[in-house]
Design a protein around this motif. Structure first.
Motif, PDB file in Angstrom:
ATOM      1  N   ILE A 129      48.887  47.093  43.148  1.00 47.51           N
ATOM      2  CA  ILE A 129      47.532  47.546  43.429  1.00 47.51           C
ATOM      3  C   ILE A 129      47.400  48.838  42.522  1.00 47.51           C
ATOM      4  N   PRO A 130      46.754  48.901  41.586  1.00 53.13           N
ATOM      5  CA  PRO A 130      46.493  50.099  40.801  1.00 53.13           C
ATOM      6  C   PRO A 130      46.034  51.323  41.306  1.00 53.13           C
ATOM      7  N   ALA A 131      46.591  52.316  41.161  1.00 52.28           N
ATOM      8  CA  ALA A 131      46.176  53.766  41.720  1.00 52.28           C
ATOM      9  C   ALA A 131      44.511  54.033  41.824  1.00 52.28           C
ATOM     10  N   ARG A 132      43.976  53.430  40.934  1.00 56.06           N
ATOM     11  CA  ARG A 132      42.316  53.882  41.141  1.00 56.06           C
ATOM     12  C   ARG A 132      41.781  53.486  42.245  1.00 56.06           C
ATOM     13  N   TYR A 133      42.326  52.163  42.897  1.00 57.20           N
ATOM     14  CA  TYR A 133      41.992  51.480  44.082  1.00 57.20           C
ATOM     15  C   TYR A 133      42.103  52.341  45.398  1.00 57.20           C
ATOM     16  N   LEU A 134      43.111  53.172  45.294  1.00 55.96           N
ATOM     17  CA  LEU A 134      43.339  54.120  46.634  1.00 55.96           C
ATOM     18  C   LEU A 134      42.472  54.701  47.259  1.00 55.96           C
ATOM     19  N   LYS A 135      41.288  55.384  46.252  1.00 56.53           N
ATOM     20  CA  LYS A 135      40.312  55.963  46.831  1.00 56.53           C
ATOM     21  C   LYS A 135      39.409  55.145  47.648  1.00 56.53           C
ATOM     22  N   GLU A 136      39.508  53.968  47.824  1.00 55.70           N
ATOM     23  CA  GLU A 136      38.373  53.350  48.610  1.00 55.70           C
ATOM     24  C   GLU A 136      38.719  53.674  50.107  1.00 55.70           C
ATOM     25  N   VAL A 137      37.623  53.983  51.105  1.00 60.36           N
ATOM     26  CA  VAL A 137      37.683  54.230  52.212  1.00 60.36           C
ATOM     27  C   VAL A 137      38.284  53.229  53.357  1.00 60.36           C
ATOM     28  N   THR A 138      38.069  52.161  52.917  1.00 61.58           N
ATOM     29  CA  THR A 138      38.608  51.133  53.955  1.00 61.58           C
ATOM     30  C   THR A 138      39.285  50.141  53.016  1.00 61.58           C
ATOM     31  N   PHE A 139      40.277  49.054  53.746  1.00 62.62           N
ATOM     32  CA  PHE A 139      40.712  48.231  53.126  1.00 62.62           C
ATOM     33  C   PHE A 139      39.666  46.792  52.759  1.00 62.62           C
ATOM     34  N   GLY A 140      38.824  46.883  53.024  1.00 59.31           N
ATOM     35  CA  GLY A 140      38.052  45.749  52.977  1.00 59.31           C
ATOM     36  C   GLY A 140      37.748  44.962  51.814  1.00 59.31           C
ATOM     37  N   ARG A 141      37.738  45.779  50.624  1.00 62.99           N
ATOM     38  CA  ARG A 141      37.730  44.982  49.442  1.00 62.99           C
ATOM     39  C   ARG A 141      39.107  44.965  48.670  1.00 62.99           C
ATOM     40  N   MET A 142      40.297  45.218  49.340  1.00 64.66           N
ATOM     41  CA  MET A 142      41.558  45.096  48.665  1.00 64.66           C
ATOM     42  C   MET A 142      42.158  43.874  48.114  1.00 64.66           C
ATOM     43  N   GLY A 143      41.471  42.893  48.862  1.00 61.37           N
ATOM     44  CA  GLY A 143      41.658  41.371  48.397  1.00 61.37           C
ATOM     45  C   GLY A 143      41.447  41.119  46.916  1.00 61.37           C
ATOM     46  N   GLU A 144      40.529  41.917  46.256  1.00 66.84           N
ATOM     47  CA  GLU A 144      39.990  41.719  45.061  1.00 66.84           C
ATOM     48  C   GLU A 144      40.998  42.278  43.860  1.00 66.84           C
ATOM     49  N   TYR A 145      41.979  43.272  44.311  1.00 70.22           N
ATOM     50  CA  TYR A 145      42.739  43.844  43.428  1.00 70.22           C
ATOM     51  C   TYR A 145      43.904  43.648  43.111  1.00 70.22           C
ATOM     52  N   PRO A 146      44.759  42.640  43.809  1.00 73.94           N
ATOM     53  CA  PRO A 146      46.155  42.758  43.522  1.00 73.94           C
ATOM     54  C   PRO A 146      46.535  42.261  42.030  1.00 73.94           C
ATOM     55  N   PHE A 147      47.226  42.994  41.566  1.00 75.93           N
ATOM     56  CA  PHE A 147      47.472  42.693  40.202  1.00 75.93           C
ATOM     57  C   PHE A 147      46.405  42.793  39.170  1.00 75.93           C
ATOM     58  N   PHE A 148      45.449  43.570  39.767  1.00 73.07           N
ATOM     59  CA  PHE A 148      44.288  43.706  38.694  1.00 73.07           C
ATOM     60  C   PHE A 148      44.368  43.796  37.103  1.00 73.07           C
ATOM     61  N   ASP A 149      45.311  44.643  36.843  1.00 70.04           N
ATOM     62  CA  ASP A 149      45.430  45.119  35.301  1.00 70.04           C
ATOM     63  C   ASP A 149      46.243  44.051  34.504  1.00 70.04           C
ATOM     64  N   GLU A 150      46.677  43.042  35.519  1.00 71.11           N
ATOM     65  CA  GLU A 150      47.710  41.916  34.909  1.00 71.11           C
ATOM     66  C   GLU A 150      46.842  40.793  34.793  1.00 71.11           C
ATOM     67  N   ARG A 151      45.716  40.805  35.543  1.00 67.88           N
ATOM     68  CA  ARG A 151      44.874  39.512  35.904  1.00 67.88           C
ATOM     69  C   ARG A 151      43.766  39.633  35.050  1.00 67.88           C
ATOM     70  N   PHE A 152      43.324  40.925  34.363  1.00 70.20           N
ATOM     71  CA  PHE A 152      41.897  41.290  33.830  1.00 70.20           C
ATOM     72  C   PHE A 152      42.095  42.192  32.745  1.00 70.20           C
ATOM     73  N   ASP A 153      41.441  41.747  31.526  1.00 71.49           N
ATOM     74  CA  ASP A 153      41.528  42.841  30.435  1.00 71.49           C
ATOM     75  C   ASP A 153      40.423  43.974  30.481  1.00 71.49           C
ATOM     76  N   ALA A 154      40.271  44.899  29.772  1.00 73.00           N
ATOM     77  CA  ALA A 154      39.269  45.894  29.901  1.00 73.00           C
ATOM     78  C   ALA A 154      37.984  45.370  29.766  1.00 73.00           C
ATOM     79  N   ALA A 155      37.600  43.953  29.493  1.00 77.02           N
ATOM     80  CA  ALA A 155      36.107  43.796  29.783  1.00 77.02           C
ATOM     81  C   ALA A 155      35.946  42.710  30.873  1.00 77.02           C
ATOM     82  N   GLY A 156      37.051  42.570  31.699  1.00 79.00           N
ATOM     83  CA  GLY A 156      37.077  42.023  32.967  1.00 79.00           C
ATOM     84  C   GLY A 156      37.142  40.535  32.659  1.00 79.00           C
ATOM     85  N   LYS A 157      37.683  39.957  31.571  1.00 74.73           N
ATOM     86  CA  LYS A 157      38.054  38.565  31.191  1.00 74.73           C
ATOM     87  C   LYS A 157      39.188  38.182  32.004  1.00 74.73           C
TER      88      LYS A 157
END
Length: 204
Positions: free
Chosen positions: A28-56
């Protein structure tokens, strides 16, 4: 009132993530730690390894359509090392992972998993290699992680798993969810609280 949930079995398909020393910064990339709840955490595992800078989407097991709906994660050595962020198991759990099977885990990561009802169990190197290969050969293979018999099975195969007795007891007896446990015993909690000096102004 929340009920105490006992976790004795986890069944389903699996997804393998190969590599040793996969740390929580990768999970879980550090920038997602600022979220107030865990509600959207399911969107982020291995995010930087799953998507490029353009979101592809990039080539990653979590992006593989054949892994969709997988509830068991297979990993190698020292998974979850690095910083002790609780967000890492939260992200995996909310993505859909309900059990993790690996060669070894960072101690704090395994503890955080247990405290949210996500079993993190170990097997030997040969066994994890066979499990990972079995998924890659047939992604629809169904596995059963049995905490009562301490085994993982699929087809005609069965391997011994391990986890600390304290974790196994917490999961199988429903002690892992401290909030639900307190709610289920609310009257006893109230009686105990009433006896505490600092709850009644130190009188009596």
């Amino acid at each position: 009132m929340s009920e105490v949930v006992k976790i004795t079995h986890v069944c389903g398909t699996a997804v393998p993530i190969r590599g040793n020393d996969i740390d929580t910064d990768r999970i879980i990339p550090a920038r997602y730690l600022k979220e107030v709840t865990f509600g959207r955490m399911g969107e982020y595992p291995f995010f930087d390894e799953r998507f490029d800078a353009a979101g592809k989407k990039k080539d990653h097991p979590f992006n593989d359509p054949e892994s969709k709906g997988a509830s068991i994660l297979f990993v190698n050595k020292n998974f979850g090392c690095g910083s002790s962020r609780e967000h890492a198991p939260q992200a995996l759990y909310r993505f859909g992972i309900k059990a993790i099977v690996g060669e070894s885990f960072a101690a704090i990561f395994a503890g955080n998993c247990t405290m949210m009802g996500l079993p993190a169990v170990t097997v030997g190197a040969k066994e994890i290699a066979r499990l990972m290969t079995s998924v890659e050969d047939n992604p629809r293979t169904e596995y059963t992680v049995d905490l009562e018999t301490k085994t993982i099975s699929y087809g005609n195969e069965k391997f011994t798993i391990d986890l600390p007795d304290s974790y196994r007891t917490a999961l199988t007896q429903g002690f892992w969810d401290s909030t639900a446990l307190l709610r289920a015993n609310l009257e006893q909690v109230r009686k105990t609280a009433a006896k505490l000096p600092y709850m009644n102004g130190f009188s009596g």
